[in-house]
Design a protein around this motif. Structure first.
Motif, PDB file in Angstrom:
ATOM      1  N   GLN A   3      24.184  32.626  81.920  1.00  0.00           N
ATOM      2  CA  GLN A   3      25.069  33.746  82.189  1.00  0.00           C
ATOM      3  C   GLN A   3      24.726  34.948  81.310  1.00  0.00           C
ATOM      4  OE1 GLN A   3      27.188  34.160  84.688  1.00  0.00           O
ATOM      5  NE2 GLN A   3      27.440  36.253  83.958  1.00  0.00           N
ATOM      6  N   GLU A   4      24.324  34.691  80.057  1.00  0.00           N
ATOM      7  CA  GLU A   4      23.930  35.787  79.176  1.00  0.00           C
ATOM      8  C   GLU A   4      22.626  36.415  79.648  1.00  0.00           C
ATOM      9  OE1 GLU A   4      24.115  35.200  75.008  1.00  0.00           O
ATOM     10  OE2 GLU A   4      25.923  33.954  75.084  1.00  0.00           O
TER      11      GLU A   4
ATOM     12  N   LEU B  50      23.582  38.579  82.568  1.00  0.00           N
ATOM     13  CA  LEU B  50      24.301  39.749  82.078  1.00  0.00           C
ATOM     14  C   LEU B  50      23.338  40.789  81.510  1.00  0.00           C
ATOM     15  CD1 LEU B  50      27.082  41.051  81.442  1.00  0.00           C
ATOM     16  CD2 LEU B  50      27.011  39.861  79.266  1.00  0.00           C
TER      17      LEU B  50
ATOM     18  N   TYR C  76      39.285  40.316  89.777  1.00  0.00           N
ATOM     19  CA  TYR C  76      38.852  39.424  88.703  1.00  0.00           C
ATOM     20  C   TYR C  76      39.833  39.390  87.530  1.00  0.00           C
ATOM     21  CZ  TYR C  76      34.315  39.535  91.079  1.00  0.00           C
ATOM     22  OH  TYR C  76      33.302  39.430  91.998  1.00  0.00           O
TER      23      TYR C  76
ATOM     24  N   THR D 277      40.858  36.015  86.104  1.00  0.00           N
ATOM     25  CA  THR D 277      39.717  35.389  85.431  1.00  0.00           C
ATOM     26  C   THR D 277      39.497  36.021  84.064  1.00  0.00           C
ATOM     27  OG1 THR D 277      38.651  34.922  87.547  1.00  0.00           O
ATOM     28  CG2 THR D 277      37.250  34.918  85.591  1.00  0.00           C
TER      29      THR D 277
ATOM     30  N   ARG E  34      39.587  34.059  80.502  1.00  0.00           N
ATOM     31  CA  ARG E  34      38.360  33.983  79.709  1.00  0.00           C
ATOM     32  C   ARG E  34      38.468  34.708  78.377  1.00  0.00           C
ATOM     33  NH1 ARG E  34      33.921  35.351  84.378  1.00  0.00           N
ATOM     34  NH2 ARG E  34      33.808  33.288  85.340  1.00  0.00           N
TER      35      ARG E  34
ATOM     36  N   GLU F 193      32.978  41.506  87.171  1.00  0.00           N
ATOM     37  CA  GLU F 193      32.730  40.113  86.799  1.00  0.00           C
ATOM     38  C   GLU F 193      31.922  40.032  85.506  1.00  0.00           C
ATOM     39  OE1 GLU F 193      31.172  35.928  88.799  1.00  0.00           O
ATOM     40  OE2 GLU F 193      30.645  37.848  89.723  1.00  0.00           O
ATOM     41  N   ASP F 194      30.877  40.876  85.388  1.00  0.00           N
ATOM     42  CA  ASP F 194      30.077  40.895  84.165  1.00  0.00           C
ATOM     43  C   ASP F 194      30.922  41.308  82.957  1.00  0.00           C
ATOM     44  OD1 ASP F 194      27.699  40.071  85.324  1.00  0.00           O
ATOM     45  OD2 ASP F 194      27.006  42.101  85.734  1.00  0.00           O
TER      46      ASP F 194
ATOM     47  N   TRP G 174      32.972  38.428  81.787  1.00  0.00           N
ATOM     48  CA  TRP G 174      32.118  37.506  81.050  1.00  0.00           C
ATOM     49  C   TRP G 174      31.807  38.041  79.655  1.00  0.00           C
ATOM     50  CZ3 TRP G 174      30.669  32.633  81.396  1.00  0.00           C
ATOM     51  CH2 TRP G 174      30.762  31.971  82.620  1.00  0.00           C
TER      52      TRP G 174
ATOM     53  N   GLY H  42      34.758  37.734  77.326  1.00  0.00           N
ATOM     54  CA  GLY H  42      34.931  36.336  76.951  1.00  0.00           C
ATOM     55  C   GLY H  42      33.897  35.869  75.945  1.00  0.00           C
ATOM     56  N   MET H  43      32.648  36.334  76.104  1.00  0.00           N
ATOM     57  CA  MET H  43      31.596  35.968  75.161  1.00  0.00           C
ATOM     58  C   MET H  43      31.942  36.428  73.746  1.00  0.00           C
ATOM     59  SD  MET H  43      28.140  36.857  77.276  1.00  0.00           S
ATOM     60  CE  MET H  43      27.812  36.115  78.885  1.00  0.00           C
TER      61      MET H  43
END
Length: 222
Positions: free
Chosen positions: A84-85, A88, A117, A120, A124, A199-200, A203, A206-207
């Motif tokens: 996923q990274e 991204l 999103y 989500t 996240r 979406e990115d 993510w 969340g990261m």
């Protein structure tokens, strides 16, 4: 950048493109895979003068000593990056625009197309942030400082992070007590939607939160 990388690969050219303090991306001959190298994290950087020259010299030295490589030669020294990274980073590099940051901060809901999103994003990023640090502002502040966060005067504890060039974000916490639960918010520069998809962005937020959680767990109890 994607067009440049594709051109190098079509012509079986080995190349390394630096991403400033965020590492480098490389291709090797006609191999379809791409090498993404994250930088080593240092506790203290004294002086970065000459870092780029030293980086280039190291690559040239290795290439001079060893005329040919297998792609697997890189696997022993490079840390495996979650898929996923990788996705991204490729999305980021392909969409980065020349428009400067505006300094106008917006919430996730205000990003065009982000409403789909939102749940989500909350699961996240927002929920983990307030659940882990809502009653532990000191732990949040220590972990944020270790992740090079800059303290900001918002909420009971707030930090701004320069995650990627032109992609800053702010994490803001409001401490909970016996009467009210903890609350959290994450803000972005209003240009974020021109660089990353909703979406990115979910993510990415969340990261950052989970990196802070990981750092906090490795710190001694307060």
């Amino acid at each position: 950048l994607q067009d440049v990388i594709r051109k190098f690969k079509e012509n079986s050219i080995t190349t390394v493109i630096t991403l400033d303090r965020f590492g480098a991306v490389a291709t090797y001959k006609s191999d379809e895979r791409i090498i993404l190298a994250w930088p080593y994290e240092l506790d203290k950087i004294v002086d970065p003068t000459g870092a780029g020259d030293a980086f280039g010299a190291g690559i040239v030295s290795v290439l001079y000593k060893k005329k040919d490589f297998e792609f697997e030669d890189f696997s022993g020294t490079a840390q495996e990056i979650p898929i996923q990274e990788q996705v991204l980073m490729l999305h980021y590099m392909s969409a980065l625009s020349s428009r400067p940051l505006t300094g106008q901060w917006i919430s996730y809901r205000e990003i065009p197309g982000a409403s789909f999103y939102f749940s989500t994003f909350v699961k996240r990023a927002i929920d983990p942030l307030k659940n882990v640090f809502g009653q532990n502002l000191a732990g949040f502040s220590i972990a944020a400082s270790q992740l090079n966060g800059k303290a900001i005067a918002f909420g009971d504890a707030g930090f701004e992070f320069d995650i990627l060039p032109k992609v800053p974000l702010q994490l803001i916490l409001y401490a909970g007590d016996e009467e009210f639960p903890a609350e959290a918010n994450i803000l972005f520069d209003e240009t974020i939607g021109e660089i990353l998809s909703p979406e990115d962005i979910a993510w990415l937020a969340g990261m950052v939160v989970y990196r802070l959680i990981t750092i906090s767990k490795s710190n001694p109890p307060l």
